[in-house]
Scaffold this motif. Structure first.
Motif, PDB file in Angstrom:
ATOM      1  N   ASN A  78       0.714  -1.136   0.086  1.00  0.00           N
ATOM      2  CA  ASN A  78      -0.137   0.165  -0.182  1.00  0.00           C
ATOM      3  C   ASN A  78       0.747   1.280  -0.110  1.00  0.00           C
ATOM      4  O   ASN A  78       0.159   2.268  -0.102  1.00  0.00           O
ATOM      5  CB  ASN A  78      -0.834   0.180   1.187  1.00  0.00           C
ATOM      6  CG  ASN A  78      -1.842  -1.106   1.120  1.00  0.00           C
ATOM      7  OD1 ASN A  78      -2.313  -1.547   0.165  1.00  0.00           O
ATOM      8  ND2 ASN A  78      -2.433  -1.570   2.415  1.00  0.00           N
ATOM      9  N   ILE A  79       2.213   1.095   0.079  1.00  0.00           N
ATOM     10  CA  ILE A  79       3.080   2.414   0.139  1.00  0.00           C
ATOM     11  C   ILE A  79       3.192   2.644  -1.289  1.00  0.00           C
ATOM     12  O   ILE A  79       3.727   1.940  -2.047  1.00  0.00           O
ATOM     13  CB  ILE A  79       4.064   1.902   0.661  1.00  0.00           C
ATOM     14  CG1 ILE A  79       3.866   1.736   2.445  1.00  0.00           C
ATOM     15  CG2 ILE A  79       5.277   3.152   0.821  1.00  0.00           C
ATOM     16  CD1 ILE A  79       5.028   1.429   3.221  1.00  0.00           C
ATOM     17  N   GLY A  80       3.148   3.883  -1.642  1.00  0.00           N
ATOM     18  CA  GLY A  80       3.583   4.287  -2.949  1.00  0.00           C
ATOM     19  C   GLY A  80       4.500   5.611  -2.726  1.00  0.00           C
ATOM     20  O   GLY A  80       4.425   6.300  -1.855  1.00  0.00           O
ATOM     21  N   PHE A  81       5.445   5.963  -3.730  1.00  0.00           N
ATOM     22  CA  PHE A  81       6.358   6.883  -3.689  1.00  0.00           C
ATOM     23  C   PHE A  81       5.950   7.822  -4.955  1.00  0.00           C
ATOM     24  O   PHE A  81       6.257   7.698  -5.895  1.00  0.00           O
ATOM     25  CB  PHE A  81       7.618   6.493  -3.735  1.00  0.00           C
ATOM     26  CG  PHE A  81       8.148   5.716  -2.754  1.00  0.00           C
ATOM     27  CD1 PHE A  81       8.732   6.417  -1.435  1.00  0.00           C
ATOM     28  CD2 PHE A  81       8.080   4.392  -2.761  1.00  0.00           C
ATOM     29  CE1 PHE A  81       9.314   5.452  -0.428  1.00  0.00           C
ATOM     30  CE2 PHE A  81       8.836   3.624  -1.713  1.00  0.00           C
ATOM     31  CZ  PHE A  81       9.143   4.014  -0.381  1.00  0.00           C
ATOM     32  N   GLY A  82       5.207   9.002  -4.369  1.00  0.00           N
ATOM     33  CA  GLY A  82       4.762   9.999  -5.412  1.00  0.00           C
ATOM     34  C   GLY A  82       5.942  11.211  -5.290  1.00  0.00           C
ATOM     35  O   GLY A  82       6.739  11.383  -4.368  1.00  0.00           O
ATOM     36  N   LEU A  83       6.055  11.928  -6.257  1.00  0.00           N
ATOM     37  CA  LEU A  83       7.120  13.083  -6.620  1.00  0.00           C
ATOM     38  C   LEU A  83       6.490  14.337  -6.167  1.00  0.00           C
ATOM     39  O   LEU A  83       7.314  15.303  -6.042  1.00  0.00           O
ATOM     40  CB  LEU A  83       7.354  12.891  -7.945  1.00  0.00           C
ATOM     41  CG  LEU A  83       8.394  12.004  -8.346  1.00  0.00           C
ATOM     42  CD1 LEU A  83       9.031  12.059  -9.595  1.00  0.00           C
ATOM     43  CD2 LEU A  83       9.764  11.788  -7.356  1.00  0.00           C
ATOM     44  N   THR A  84       5.164  14.307  -5.926  1.00  0.00           N
ATOM     45  CA  THR A  84       4.660  15.496  -5.197  1.00  0.00           C
ATOM     46  C   THR A  84       4.246  15.365  -3.887  1.00  0.00           C
ATOM     47  O   THR A  84       3.518  14.534  -3.589  1.00  0.00           O
ATOM     48  CB  THR A  84       3.316  16.125  -6.241  1.00  0.00           C
ATOM     49  OG1 THR A  84       2.403  15.024  -6.199  1.00  0.00           O
ATOM     50  CG2 THR A  84       3.659  16.279  -7.436  1.00  0.00           C
TER      51      THR A  84
ATOM     52  N   VAL B 251      15.029   6.140  -4.471  1.00  0.00           N
ATOM     53  CA  VAL B 251      13.640   5.882  -4.825  1.00  0.00           C
ATOM     54  C   VAL B 251      13.689   5.354  -6.431  1.00  0.00           C
ATOM     55  O   VAL B 251      13.268   4.417  -6.987  1.00  0.00           O
ATOM     56  CB  VAL B 251      12.765   6.958  -4.711  1.00  0.00           C
ATOM     57  CG1 VAL B 251      11.358   6.291  -5.364  1.00  0.00           C
ATOM     58  CG2 VAL B 251      12.422   6.712  -3.129  1.00  0.00           C
ATOM     59  N   LEU B 252      14.251   6.445  -7.246  1.00  0.00           N
ATOM     60  CA  LEU B 252      14.317   6.314  -8.763  1.00  0.00           C
ATOM     61  C   LEU B 252      15.420   5.085  -9.115  1.00  0.00           C
ATOM     62  O   LEU B 252      15.033   4.291 -10.115  1.00  0.00           O
ATOM     63  CB  LEU B 252      14.692   7.514  -9.481  1.00  0.00           C
ATOM     64  CG  LEU B 252      13.831   8.554  -9.204  1.00  0.00           C
ATOM     65  CD1 LEU B 252      14.065   9.873  -9.786  1.00  0.00           C
ATOM     66  CD2 LEU B 252      12.269   8.277 -10.037  1.00  0.00           C
TER      67      LEU B 252
ATOM     68  N   ASN C 285      17.887   2.300   1.272  1.00  0.00           N
ATOM     69  CA  ASN C 285      18.614   1.291   2.322  1.00  0.00           C
ATOM     70  C   ASN C 285      18.379   1.960   3.615  1.00  0.00           C
ATOM     71  O   ASN C 285      18.513   3.277   3.669  1.00  0.00           O
ATOM     72  CB  ASN C 285      19.883   1.049   1.831  1.00  0.00           C
ATOM     73  CG  ASN C 285      20.023   0.005   0.549  1.00  0.00           C
ATOM     74  OD1 ASN C 285      19.558  -0.817   0.432  1.00  0.00           O
ATOM     75  ND2 ASN C 285      20.835   0.770  -0.364  1.00  0.00           N
ATOM     76  N   PHE C 286      18.095   1.307   4.451  1.00  0.00           N
ATOM     77  CA  PHE C 286      17.912   1.802   5.882  1.00  0.00           C
ATOM     78  C   PHE C 286      18.816   1.084   6.847  1.00  0.00           C
ATOM     79  O   PHE C 286      19.275  -0.001   6.590  1.00  0.00           O
ATOM     80  CB  PHE C 286      16.510   1.523   6.444  1.00  0.00           C
ATOM     81  CG  PHE C 286      15.564   2.615   5.760  1.00  0.00           C
ATOM     82  CD1 PHE C 286      15.326   3.697   6.233  1.00  0.00           C
ATOM     83  CD2 PHE C 286      14.943   2.074   4.731  1.00  0.00           C
ATOM     84  CE1 PHE C 286      14.351   4.622   5.208  1.00  0.00           C
ATOM     85  CE2 PHE C 286      13.711   2.574   4.113  1.00  0.00           C
ATOM     86  CZ  PHE C 286      13.859   4.009   4.230  1.00  0.00           C
ATOM     87  N   SER C 287      19.290   1.448   7.957  1.00  0.00           N
ATOM     88  CA  SER C 287      19.770   0.778   9.181  1.00  0.00           C
ATOM     89  C   SER C 287      18.939   0.813  10.384  1.00  0.00           C
ATOM     90  O   SER C 287      18.381   2.123  10.468  1.00  0.00           O
ATOM     91  CB  SER C 287      21.182   1.064   9.360  1.00  0.00           C
ATOM     92  OG  SER C 287      21.242   2.488   9.736  1.00  0.00           O
TER      93      SER C 287
ATOM     94  N   SER D  82      16.579  -3.438   3.230  1.00  0.00           N
ATOM     95  CA  SER D  82      16.466  -2.764   1.956  1.00  0.00           C
ATOM     96  C   SER D  82      15.032  -2.811   1.301  1.00  0.00           C
ATOM     97  O   SER D  82      14.350  -4.057   1.602  1.00  0.00           O
ATOM     98  CB  SER D  82      17.630  -3.477   0.809  1.00  0.00           C
ATOM     99  OG  SER D  82      18.872  -3.327   1.100  1.00  0.00           O
ATOM    100  N   ILE D  83      14.532  -1.705   0.924  1.00  0.00           N
ATOM    101  CA  ILE D  83      13.201  -1.713   0.352  1.00  0.00           C
ATOM    102  C   ILE D  83      13.428  -1.652  -1.168  1.00  0.00           C
ATOM    103  O   ILE D  83      13.911  -0.666  -1.591  1.00  0.00           O
ATOM    104  CB  ILE D  83      12.400  -0.778   0.912  1.00  0.00           C
ATOM    105  CG1 ILE D  83      11.992  -0.844   2.431  1.00  0.00           C
ATOM    106  CG2 ILE D  83      11.030  -0.397   0.054  1.00  0.00           C
ATOM    107  CD1 ILE D  83      11.168   0.420   3.089  1.00  0.00           C
TER     108      ILE D  83
END
Length: 192
Positions: free
Chosen positions: A52-58, A138-139, A144-146, A174-175
């Motif tokens: 359900n998670i989306g990455f929008g640019l606005t 994202v692109l 990557n997270f810790s 890593s997502i």
């Protein structure tokens, strides 16, 4: 002056007792350094609802955007002792900035078994999107997270022996944005 002779049965009894005590001590020492030696648990992070998670640019107002991601943390305890820990908070970092906190409620992890901890990660989205490298990641397809958390508590073995202990866990997460999948690699160190 009268000399008394030591009873031969007393000498045999003392000798057998000494050998028995020595044998039991050696067995306990061998078990302590082999079978009962603390082993680091195996930990896996399973976020829920990534689809359900989306990455929008606005973004309208980044200062008010927060996101909560439910997660289940699976702990595989390979030790013969249970671990009772107190409330704690874990932190998720993105390129050196803390972007989420993860509350962990006190619980007890049983010996030689798996245990699931349900929690949520409260992300401050503003910190993510204000980082200059976030959109590039994202692109590129992966972010990557810790993550770090330290749990303090007690280890109990056979309901008799109790030791203070702490477990420090660090994870690399890593997502993968396009396939909406996650990979986590965690390492844990136990200190008694």
């Amino acid at each position: 002056m009268v000399k008394t002779k030591a009873c031969p049965h007393l000498k045999i009894c003392c000798g057998v007792t000494t050998i028995l005590i020595f044998t039991v001590a050696v067995v306990f020492i061998v078990l302590a350094f082999t079978l009962f030696k603390p082993k680091n648990p195996e930990i896996t992070v399973h976020p829920q609802g990534l689809e359900n998670i989306g990455f929008g640019l606005t973004v309208l107002n980044a200062s008010t955007i927060n996101s909560t991601v439910e997660m289940v943390v699976t702990v595989n305890n390979r030790n013969y002792g249970s671990f009772n820990f107190k409330n704690a908070t874990g932190f998720i970092n993105y390129r050196g900035d803390v972007v989420a906190s993860v509350p962990i409620q006190q619980s007890s992890i049983p010996p030689r078994g798996e245990f699931n901890i349900s929690t949520v990660a409260d992300f401050t989205v503003e910190r993510l999107i204000m980082n200059t490298t976030f959109w590039a990641d994202v692109l590129s397809g992966s972010v990557n997270f810790s993550a770090d958390a330290t749990l303090h508590g007690k280890v109990t073995m056979f309901n008799v022996f109790k030791f203070h202990a702490s477990a420090h866990t660090s994870c690399d997460i890593s997502i993968f944005v396009q396939i909406r999948n996650i990979q986590s690699i965690c390492k844990t160190k136990i200190r008694l």
